[in-house]
Design an enzyme around this catalytic site. Structure first.
Site, PDB file in Angstrom:
ATOM      1  N   HIS A   7       0.846  -1.210   0.000  1.00 18.24           N
ATOM      2  CA  HIS A   7       0.000   0.000   0.000  1.00 18.24           C
ATOM      3  C   HIS A   7       0.871   1.246   0.000  1.00 18.24           C
ATOM      4  CE1 HIS A   7      -4.024  -1.821   1.591  1.00 18.24           C
ATOM      5  NE2 HIS A   7      -3.553  -2.433   0.516  1.00 18.24           N
TER       6      HIS A   7
ATOM      7  N   TYR B 232      -9.242   5.213   7.681  1.00 19.58           N
ATOM      8  CA  TYR B 232      -9.452   5.498   9.101  1.00 19.58           C
ATOM      9  C   TYR B 232     -10.484   6.620   9.161  1.00 19.58           C
ATOM     10  CZ  TYR B 232      -5.321   2.818  10.478  1.00 19.58           C
ATOM     11  OH  TYR B 232      -4.406   1.812  10.707  1.00 19.58           O
TER      12      TYR B 232
ATOM     13  N   PRO C  89      -4.936  -1.140  18.819  1.00 18.30           N
ATOM     14  CA  PRO C  89      -4.654  -1.549  17.432  1.00 18.30           C
ATOM     15  C   PRO C  89      -4.747  -0.416  16.402  1.00 18.30           C
ATOM     16  CG  PRO C  89      -6.797  -2.345  18.106  1.00 18.30           C
ATOM     17  CD  PRO C  89      -6.165  -1.754  19.322  1.00 18.30           C
TER      18      PRO C  89
ATOM     19  N   LYS D 189       0.443  -1.592  15.343  1.00 19.54           N
ATOM     20  CA  LYS D 189       1.814  -1.811  15.819  1.00 19.54           C
ATOM     21  C   LYS D 189       2.046  -3.159  16.491  1.00 19.54           C
ATOM     22  CE  LYS D 189       3.451   1.797  14.161  1.00 19.54           C
ATOM     23  NZ  LYS D 189       4.235   1.525  12.946  1.00 19.54           N
TER      24      LYS D 189
ATOM     25  N   TYR E  75       3.782   5.473  11.257  1.00 16.52           N
ATOM     26  CA  TYR E  75       2.931   4.371  10.772  1.00 16.52           C
ATOM     27  C   TYR E  75       3.758   3.352   9.984  1.00 16.52           C
ATOM     28  CZ  TYR E  75      -1.402   2.143   9.222  1.00 16.52           C
ATOM     29  OH  TYR E  75      -2.431   1.245   9.023  1.00 16.52           O
TER      30      TYR E  75
HETATM   31  C1  PHB Z   1      -5.957  -5.055  10.095  1.00 12.14           C
HETATM   32  O1  PHB Z   1      -6.461  -5.965  10.809  1.00 12.14           O
HETATM   33  O2  PHB Z   1      -5.760  -5.165   8.866  1.00 12.14           O
HETATM   34  C2  PHB Z   1      -5.598  -3.739  10.753  1.00 12.14           C
HETATM   35  C3  PHB Z   1      -5.913  -3.542  12.097  1.00 12.14           C
HETATM   36  C4  PHB Z   1      -5.597  -2.330  12.696  1.00 12.14           C
HETATM   37  C5  PHB Z   1      -4.976  -1.321  11.940  1.00 12.14           C
HETATM   38  C6  PHB Z   1      -4.654  -1.530  10.595  1.00 12.14           C
HETATM   39  C7  PHB Z   1      -4.967  -2.740  10.005  1.00 12.14           C
HETATM   40  O3  PHB Z   1      -4.693  -0.118  12.519  1.00 12.14           O
END
Ligand code: PHB
Ligand code: APR
Length: 392
Positions: free
Chosen positions: A72, A201, A293, A297, A385
């Site tokens: 990405h 987001y 989450p 991370k 990130y």
């Molecule tokens: C995911 O499960 O793909 C995922 C979870 C939390 C995030 C980003 C991706 O911040």
């Protein structure tokens, strides 16, 4: 049983550590209390920093990742009816991220270990780590109905937040830092192509929502719900309606809907245990820290911990040099606290605070507008990130 490094836990941390040690010629054994089927289907994260992709390559476990991982170029921030793309490579000098489910990483690592070693015991429940302060620590464990011992030079506690490794730290040296956020995430897997090529987001007055994915045919979505929410209170239609409302923008875009194949609620917490070493016991991954989450991370921190641990143990057995091992805890914790800070910032910026007021709402919008208006602020988000460098 006897080995050089006894690894408790067959999740990403324990399995990757075993791979890296095996390739460095260091004997180890992995004790995993669940079944292979259980660990391989456990729905968890999916966003990989470049460092994690590199580590899986070093471990010889990145073939499928290279073929199926989705690289990405950034993420979308969505708020106040607007959409803003954060272009990672342009802001970080080329670094970006890859989507590849943790379940697939575990499958790849398990298959490699069962084929090439080192020993991986499923249904092996570690009961205690004993004599961690000595030069011959022991893991007492239950396997096939019998209590057994694994004598080691070192023990790696990779047994997650609910494991037993931290119990071996004397209370006098053990410090735990914890924050429970006043909300949870309801996560779903759906057999429907993603509605956007990258992650979204969304900060909505109704609550946070995240659009991510597992493949070109499977979407992964999350929405903020009150703590203690029962997934049974959220029938599929209600989930899709709420997600659509939270992702709504003043543009031609619709959220694709499809059959939901998995549904679960995850509490949001931050947790750090200091130190990450006691004698010959070293902690890695969720056994030492949990991050909310929102910053993606958790998995990446587990990988960065075991990369340092594998390097440190390889240096010890190759040269006798203990310098990296002696600074293991301090080095990992510096990285852990920065990832925790970033995850906390993202969480507080994007979630409706149950006890918040109009001032708090305006503060969130001001933070988001600063990021979307300032290249410096956007670059700071992109740097965190995509993964801050680990100064090893
Ligand atoms: C995911 O499960 O793909 C995922 C979870 C939390 C995030 C980003 C991706 O911040
Ligand atoms: N004995 C043996 N194994 C144990 C014990 C025990 N007493 N207790 C826990 N385990 C196993 C669990 O069954 C699990 O498979 O340890 C493993 C720990 O794996 P994870 O919880 O996945 O933690 P970690 O390997 O650090 O990976 C962190 O997983 O939880 C996610 O969000 C987190 O993505 C991050 C990643």
């Amino acid at each position: 049983m006897r080995t050089t490094v006894g690894i408790i836990g067959g999740g990403p941390a324990g399995l990757l550590l075993a791979r890296l040690l095996h390739r460095a010629g260091i004997d180890c054994v992995v004790l995993e209390n669940r079944t292979r089927e259980y660990v391989e289907q456990r729905q968890r994260a999916g966003m990989l920093e470049q460092g994690t992709v590199d580590a899986l390559g070093e471990a010889g476990a990145a073939e499928r990742l290279a073929a199926e991982g989705m690289v990405h170029q950034g993420i979308e921030l969505r708020f106040a009816g607007e959409r803003h793309h954060i272009d990672f490579p342009a802001l970080t000098g080329g670094r970006t991220v890859t989507i590849y489910a943790q379940t697939e990483i575990v499958k790849d690592l398990v298959a490699l270990q069962l084929a090439e070693g080192p020993p991986l015991l499923f249904g092996a429940e570690a009961l205690a780590v004993e004599k961690a302060e000595s030069e011959t620590p022991v893991v007492r464990f239950l396997h096939q109905g019998r209590e057994q011992t694994l004598s080691c030079d070192w023990v790696a506690g990779c047994d997650g937040f609910h494991g037993i490794s931290r119990d071996a730290f004397p209370p006098a040296v053990s410090r735990a830092y914890r924050h429970d956020y006043p909300y949870s995430w309801l996560g779903i897997l759906a057999d429907v192509p993603p509605s956007c090529e990258e992650l979204i987001y969304a900060r909505s007055e109704r609550g946070f929502a995240l659009h991510t994915m597992r493949s070109p045919r499977v979407s992964r979505l999350y929405l903020q719900v009150p703590g203690g929410t029962d997934p049974a209170d959220w029938p599929d239609e209600r989930i899709w309606d709420e997600l659509a409302a939270r992702f709504a923008i003043d543009a031609d875009w619709t959220l694709r809907r499809g059959p939901i194949t998995a549904k679960s609620v995850t509490a949001m917490r931050g947790y750090v245990h200091e130190p990450m070493r006691h004698g010959r016991l070293l902690l890695a991954g969720d056994a030492a820290h949990i991050v909310p989450p929102t910053g993606a991370k958790g998995l990446n921190l587990a990988v960065s911990d075991v990369r340092v641990m594998a390097r440190a143990l390889a240096e010890l057995y190759r040269t006798g040099n203990t310098q990296l091992l002696d600074s293991y805890s301090e080095l990992c914790l510096q990285h852990v606290w920065q990832a925790t800070r970033f995850s906390d910032d993202m969480t507080r910026m994007l979630h409706v605070q149950p006890d918040g007021d109009a001032f708090d709402d305006r503060m969130q919008l001001a933070r988001l507008r600063r990021i979307t208006a300032s290249r410096h602020a956007a670059a700071e988000l992109a740097a965190n990130y995509s993964g801050l460098p680990l100064h090893v």
